[in-house]
Structure formats: structure tokens, C-alpha cells
Enzyme design. Structure first.
Site, short mmCIF file in Angstrom:
data_model
loop_
_atom_site.label_atom_id
_atom_site.label_comp_id
_atom_site.label_asym_id
_atom_site.label_seq_id
_atom_site.Cartn_x
_atom_site.Cartn_y
_atom_site.Cartn_z
N CYS A 115 6.44 2.01 6.08
CA CYS A 115 7.48 1.11 6.57
C CYS A 115 7.51 1.23 8.09
CB CYS A 115 8.84 1.50 5.98
SG CYS A 115 10.21 0.77 6.89
N GLU A 150 -6.52 -1.04 11.37
CA GLU A 150 -6.26 -2.36 10.80
C GLU A 150 -4.80 -2.55 10.39
OE1 GLU A 150 -9.12 -3.18 7.69
OE2 GLU A 150 -10.59 -3.86 9.17
N CYS A 157 12.02 -3.61 3.13
CA CYS A 157 13.00 -2.63 2.66
C CYS A 157 14.33 -2.83 3.38
CB CYS A 157 12.46 -1.22 2.89
SG CYS A 157 12.56 -0.69 4.61
N CYS A 160 14.20 -2.20 7.12
CA CYS A 160 13.62 -3.34 7.86
C CYS A 160 14.63 -4.48 7.93
CB CYS A 160 12.32 -3.79 7.21
SG CYS A 160 10.96 -2.64 7.56
N GLU A 309 -16.20 -2.46 13.70
CA GLU A 309 -16.81 -2.27 12.38
C GLU A 309 -17.61 -3.50 11.96
OE1 GLU A 309 -14.08 -1.38 9.23
OE2 GLU A 309 -12.90 -0.01 10.44
N TRP A 317 -15.88 -4.77 -1.23
CA TRP A 317 -14.57 -5.32 -1.59
C TRP A 317 -14.55 -6.83 -1.71
CZ3 TRP A 317 -13.19 -8.35 2.53
CH2 TRP A 317 -13.73 -8.00 3.78
N GLU A 357 -14.92 2.92 -1.94
CA GLU A 357 -15.93 2.40 -1.00
C GLU A 357 -17.31 3.02 -1.21
OE1 GLU A 357 -13.96 2.81 2.77
OE2 GLU A 357 -12.96 0.86 2.52
N LYS A 358 -17.53 3.61 -2.40
CA LYS A 358 -18.83 4.27 -2.59
C LYS A 358 -19.99 3.28 -2.65
CE LYS A 358 -18.42 4.98 -7.60
NZ LYS A 358 -17.14 4.23 -7.73
#
Ligand code: GLA
Ligand code: ZN
Length: 673
Positions: A115, A150, A157, A160, A309, A317, A357-358
Site C-alpha cells: 500500500c 516496475e 484501502c 489510501c 530489461e 509470462w 520465471e524458470k
């Protein structure tokens, strides 16, 4: 002015030796050397490791990693680790996790799940970063700080919500002003007390899903988006300032995500020393779209950026994680440099053993071998970049065309209920961008409060939200001789998504010399025709403005339906300049015809006259020009004649013959040669 904080092109990427036993580190050092890697981004997700409990830090392993990389003269990009919270923190302080768009408080898990307004999170993050800075900032091998990772995802909540009310008070002063801005008479939303205002998620005025948010009240949702973007930016600034308090000269960034919708990156970039971003095109992403995203990232500060990257080969993904074909990673890297990058960094250097992420590509695969195709391609690129040294660093990308990009507009346009669900901001801009890309006309992506006077043409499709002062700025630009193109869904609303009354395109009506009386929406299977004065015809669709000329002349009329024969594309003289208005979405040929005219009117010149489907880009620095010639077409193409016989810096051979798919050439010329 272009500038760079680096002395060589950083070549490396995310490196997680903490996931591996020490013997593997030695292999890494040997293999990285062989691949020409000179940089490593470390400590991205190590918070749980370096702070095992609320009361203790343990930097012993990170010390070893930093020592190893320093000894070997790597340029270190040091991340702060705050993108993933340790489990103990969530257990002890459950309020540090975010509440999502469906109103669910998250448990420990995944990452990017805090948060932003949690004081507990903020305190822990700041303390951690202070420790890191005190310990490592004096190390000269650390060339850049990478805050969190990122930043994304909002929070809905109660903390917020309260912070949102404070943010609103600051913006509007009174509740009356809020009610007015949000037009709360609609559906009886009038607020009599600040505490009645709630966060617009799926439990209240929000609709849809986290990644495709819709809303019953765009005014509320827009302000909430601005508030969340600001809240996360405060998180970034908190860490940045902690680093600065120890090292005033540190170079600090956080990795952005191109046209990611959630954050107002123009605002963010003002707080960053250098923009960095992560480029993950899918197997079918057009190269022109990737080019546009690079140009946007360069445009954020109007300066070279870091490619923080990209994958050496496949992703894990996306729906279909195809391999990068032989040469594709190299070509993609040069495209990135061509559009303004001063670094080429991968996610990641060694493929992980476990976790989701393998199957994500890496320089070193699970085989651990240097005899892989991917490793060899990385090593080839490493050798080429090393031989380029630093001569290209900081080079500028001069452009005469500016395409307007605005996150407020992005949010508002995609919140609209009607007239069509197929209106996508990035897609609309890309249709225009693609024309310039194919014509070898360089483009800058420009904020709506940018300096238009630098450009011969300003391109502003779907400029749906026209905020205070914008119409006047565009009028001044055109009056002084500028050429502007805009069109349907422009000039419609103000900063709160309330309509500019008096007829579309509202405050742009005088400038465009047209009144759009109605907007027809066409389903994907429907289309209309654009009939140009010279008799040529093209298809159009998506939306059709029904236009009245108010000073403009018609360039094309509709060919069908009850508005056949009425103007669809117009041109207006305004002061010394010209404004084009495109009332419907033309097919590629139709848009090309309109933009040919625009380029001629504006006197915009392509980088070269010779026709070629190759991508051509040019960067300039210190009286030198660097010409990138890229074959991203998938088939062999003749080398442009105008470069024949010049030397390709990358291979040392003379330009000529054909370029095979993914061939990339780099030619240096004296400026103006
Ligand atoms: C993002 C993240 C990385 C990694 C890659 C995988 O860009 O920043 O940590 O998850 O995606 O593609
Ligand atoms: Zn929150």
C-alpha cells in the site's frame, strides 16, 4: 541537450547470485567475461535476505556480491529491493499490503503488493534504503541506483481513501468544488462531508477489472488515478531522497514500462535522473510500435534512456513465448539504441531454477553452457558494443514531428462509456506513428504542455481531453506557422471529463474550422468510404464524425450512409499555419494520403529520399551522425544505395548487396555530410 551519466554502453542486466551457491558465481564471472558483459543489476528482490527481521540487517552476502563485481570492474546498478516485501513484515503489519480493485486485502505473496500510503511500509523502505546508501554509496563501481521495480498497481484501502481525501482538499479546497468537478448531481452523488468520498473500485463507482478499469464517474476515477500515480511517486521520492541524503551525486532511476497506463510517466520523469524501461514486445508486436514506445521513453526527459530489461530470447509470462529468431535480439538491441538507449540490459543473466520465471530466457540457460545459440548471440553483441566504446553515448535523436502523448487523456479516453469499446489510445497513436516510421521521418513523443515551437508538425489524434491553456497553446503554435493534425474524439472534455459545451471539438473548434454535430460508431464489420477530391477512395471505420465546415475546406467526403457527401477530412488555414481534421479512422492507405499532404505542408523531410522498407534512424553527437539501418521486415532487402561503400561500424565491412532478415548496420558520418 543530450547527456549521459555513463562512460561506456552498459551491457548486462538483472543478476541474482543470491539464488545460487558460490561455485556458480565463479562460473558466472567467467561466462560474463566471455559474453562481454560489463554491468550487473543486483539486489532487485533481496529485501527478505538483507533484512531478516524487523530488528536486524544482514548485508554479508550483498557485500560479497558487490566486492566480486567491483573487483572485476563491473558497472553496478544497485537496486533497493523494495519491490517485494519480506513475509515477516506482512505478518506483523498486515496493513502494508494493498487492497485491490475488487476490494480484497492481499496477504503475503507475489511482489509489487504494498500500500503506497502505508506509513509502516514507508518507514521500513526508507530505513532500508538509508542503510544501503550508507554502506555502498561510496563505491565508485555503483553507477546507478534502481529504486524498487516496475512500480504498478493501485491500492483501495482505507488508508489510501483517507489520503485521497487529503489530496482532494489540496487540489480543490472545498467540497463544493469537488462536487462541481465531478458533476455529482448525476445519479445523486452529492457529497456533504469529505468522509463520504470513497475509493472508486468495484465496490463503489469503479467497474471492470484491475487491468481494464471502467467507471460510472470518470471524474472520480481520473482523480484517483492521478492520486495513485502521485502516491507511488512519493514512494519513489522517499527512497531517492534517502539515497541523496547520503550521496548527493548519485544517479537514480526506476524501471518504467513504456505505455503502461497506471502512472503519469511525464510527471515521474521529472523526478528521475535518467529514464530506464523494460521492453518486452510479444511475438506479433509491430516493430513500429516498439519504436514508438522507445521514442516515448526518450521523450519523457527528452534525453537518452536506459534499456533496463529485455529478454535475450523468450519470455514466460506472455500467452505464446516464442523464441527470438537468430539475429533478432541483436536487431532489437540496435533498434533500441537507434531510438535513444545508452544501455542494453537483460532480464536476466542466469535463468532461475524455480518460481514462475524458470522458463524466462537468460544469457546463461539451465544447461549452464556457453555453447548455446543465445549465449553466442549475446557474446557477439557484447563484443560489438565493446568495440563501439562510448562514442555514441548521449547522442540526440533530432526530430521535426511531435506526437502528443498524455496520461490524463489516456485514462479519460479509455474510461468513456461510448461511443465505441474499440477506442484504444496507444493503438490510435500508433496508426499515425507507423506512417512516419515507414517514411523514415523521426518523431518525438511530446507532452501536452511541451514546447511545440520546436516542431514543424504536431500530431494529436484523439486529443479527447483539452485541459486549461492547451487550446491556446495549440492556437499560438499554428498561428505562428505550425501544422497540426487532429480529428475525431478531440476537444471533447475538460480535465474532469466534463464536456466542453457549445459543440465538438469544443475549444479546438475555431482552430479546426469544423463543428462535429454527431459521432457515429461503426462495428468492426461495418465501414464507410472516404472519397477524396482527386477521385481516390479509401475505407474508413470505427467512428464517423458528422461535420459542418466553419472555415475549413473538405479534402474528403463520406461515400456512404445518410451522411454520404458530407465532409470527413478537412484542412483549415489559421494564422500562418494549417490544421488538418480527420473525422473517421481511415485505412492505412487513406491515412497515408492525408499524412503525405501534412508532411508537404509542414515541409517535413524524411531522413532519406530513397524508398526502402528498412528501418532507418539517425542519432547525432559532437558533429557526428550515427545511421542505423535495420532489416526488420522478415525478408532480404537491398542495402540503400545512398550508403553504398560506406563502412558498417559493427562488422567493419562495406555496405552493399542485400541485408538478410535481422541484419543491422551502423554507419558513421560527419554531421551534415
Ligand atoms: C519484469 C520485471 C522482472 C522480470 C521480468 C520478466 O520486467 O521487472 O523482474 O519479472 O519482467 O519478463
Ligand atoms: Zn492503501
Amino acid at each position: 541537450m543530450a547527456k549521459t551519466p555513463f562512460s561506456r554502453i552498459l551491457y548486462g542486466g538483472d543478476y541474482n547470485p543470491n539464488q545460487w551457491p558460490r561455485e556458480v558465481w565463479d562460473q558466472d564471472m567467467r561466462l560474463f567475461h566471455k559474453a562481454g558483459i560489463n554491468s550487473a543489476t543486483i539486489n532487485v528482490f533481496s529485501w527478505a535476505k538483507i533484512q531478516p527481521s524487523e530488528e536486524s540487517y544482514d548485508f554479508s552476502e550483498l557485500d560479497d556480491i558487490v566486492d566480486m563485481l567491483s573487483r572485476e570492474n563491473y558497472d553496478i546498478v544497485l537496486a533497493t529491493s523494495t519491490g517485494a516485501m519480506p513475509a515477516w513484515m506482512v505478518k506483523r503489519y498486515p496493513e502494508v499490503t494493498r487492497v485491490d480493485f475488487d476490494g480484497r486485502r492481499h496477504k503475503f505473496g507475489q511482489r509489487h503488493n504494498h500500500c503506497p500510503n502505508s506509513l509502516v511500509y514507508q518507514k521500513f523502505a526508507r530505513n532500508l534504503v538509508l542503510e544501503l546508501a550508507k554502506r555502498y554509496a561510496s563505491n565508485p563501481h555503483i553507477v546507478c541506483w534502481h529504486v524498487s521495480n516496475e512500480y504498478n498497481a493501485g491500492c483501495y484501502c482505507e488508508t489510501c481513501e483517507k489520503a485521497f481525501r487529503v489530496w482532494l482538499r489540496k487540489k480543490y479546497g472545498t467540497l463544493d468544488a469537488v462536487n462541481q468537478a465531478w458533476n455529482t448531481e448525476f445519479w445523486g452523488h452529492t457529497f456533504y462531508d469529505w468522509d463520504e468520498i470513497v475509493a472508486p473500485n468495484n465496490l463503489s463507482d469503479g467497474m471492470g477489472s484491475e487491468w481494464n478499469r471502467k467507471t460510472a464517474f470518470a471524474g472520480i476515477s481520473l482523480d484517483y488515478d492521478r492520486f495513485i500515480s502521485d502516491s507511488l511517486l512519493e514512494n519513489y521520492k522517499l527512497e531517492r531522497d534517502a539515497i541523496r541524503s547520503v550521496d548527493p551525486d548519485a544517479v537514480i532511476t526506476t524501471n518504467l514500462m513504456g505505455t503502461y497506463k497506471g502512472l503519469d510517466y511525464f510527471k515521474w520523469a521529472q523526478e528521475m535522473d535518467i529514464v530506464s524501461w523494460d521492453n518486452y514486445p510479444a511475438y506479433n508486436t509491430p516493430w513500429s510500435l516498439t519504436a514508438m514506445r522507445h521514442d516515448l521513453m526518450r521523450g519523457l526527459k527528452n534525453q537518452p534512456f536506459m534499456l533496463m530489461e529485455q529478454t535475450p530470447s523468450q519470455q514466460n509470462w506472455q500467452a505464446y513465448n516464442s523464441l527470438k529468431r537468430p539475429g533478432q535480439m541483436r536487431a532489437q538491441s540496435y533498434q533500441t539504441i537507434a531510438h535513444g538507449a545508452d544501455t542494453i540490459q537483460f532480464f536476466q543473466l542466469r535463468r532461475s531454477r524455480g518460481g514462475c520465471e524458470k522458463f524466462h530466457g537468460a544469457v546463461i540457460s539451465h544447461s549452464g553452457s556457453e555453447e548455446t545459440r543465445v549465449f553466442k548471440e549475446c557474446a557477439q553483441l557484447g563484443a560489438e558494443l565493446r568495440s563501439l566504446g562510448g562514442e555514441l553515448l548521449g547522442a540526440a535523436n533530432p526530430a521535426e514531428v511531435g506526437i502528443l502523448f498524455d496520461w490524463d487523456n489516456y485514462w479519460a479516453l479509455e474510461y468513456t462509456s461510448g461511443p465505441s469499446i474499440d477506442l484504444r489510445y496507444e493503438e490510435q497513436l500508433h496508426q499515425y506513428y507507423r506512417y512516419f516510421y515507414e517514411q523514415h521521418i523521426p518523431v518525438d513523443m511530446v507532452p501536452v504542455d511541451g514546447d511545440f515551437s520546436k516542431y514543424k508538425a504536431i500530431v494529436a489524434p484523439v486529443l479527447y481531453m483539452v485541459k486549461e491553456g492547451m487550446a491556446e497553446a495549440l492556437e499560438t503554435y499554428v498561428k505562428n506557422g505550425g501544422t497540426l493534425i487532429t480529428g475525431f474524439m478531440s476537444g471533447i472534455v475538460d480535465q474532469s471529463d466534463n464536456v466542453h459545451l457549445g459543440g465538438y471539438p469544443g475549444p479546438l473548434r475555431k482552430l479546426c474550422g469544423v463543428w462535429a454535430e454527431e459521432i457515429d460508431a461503426l462495428a468492426p464489420e461495418q465501414s464507410n468510404i472516404l472519397k477524396f477530391a482527386d477521385g481516390t477512395e479509401f475505407r474508413c471505420g470505427l467512428l464517423c464524425d458528422i461535420l459542418h465546415l466553419e472555415g475549413a475546406e473538405a479534402l474528403a467526403c463520406y461515400g456512404e450512409d445518410f451522411y454520404a457527401g458530407t465532409p470527413a477530412v478537412t484542412k483549415n488555414s489559421f494564422g500562418k499555419g494549417t490544421v488538418y481534421y480527420v473525422g473517421s479512422q481511415p485505412d492505412q492507405g487513406g491515412l497515408g494520403k492525408i499524412l503525405d499532404q501534412l508532411a508537404e505542408t509542414a515541409g517535413v523531410l524524411p531522413l532519406m529520399k530513397e524508398k526502402t522498407p528498412l528501418e532507418i534512424a539517425c542519432r547525432t553527437v559532437d558533429g557526428r551522425e550515427y545511421w542505423f539501418i535495420l532489416n526488420l521486415t522478415g525478408t532480404p532487402q537491398p542495402a540503400p544505395k545512398c550508403f553504398a561503400g560506406e563502412t558498417d561500424l559493427l562488422t567493419g565491412t562495406a555496405v552493399g548487396g542485400e541485408l538478410e532478415p535481422f541484419d543491422a548496420l551502423l554507419v558513421r558520418r560527419a554531421h551534415g555530410a
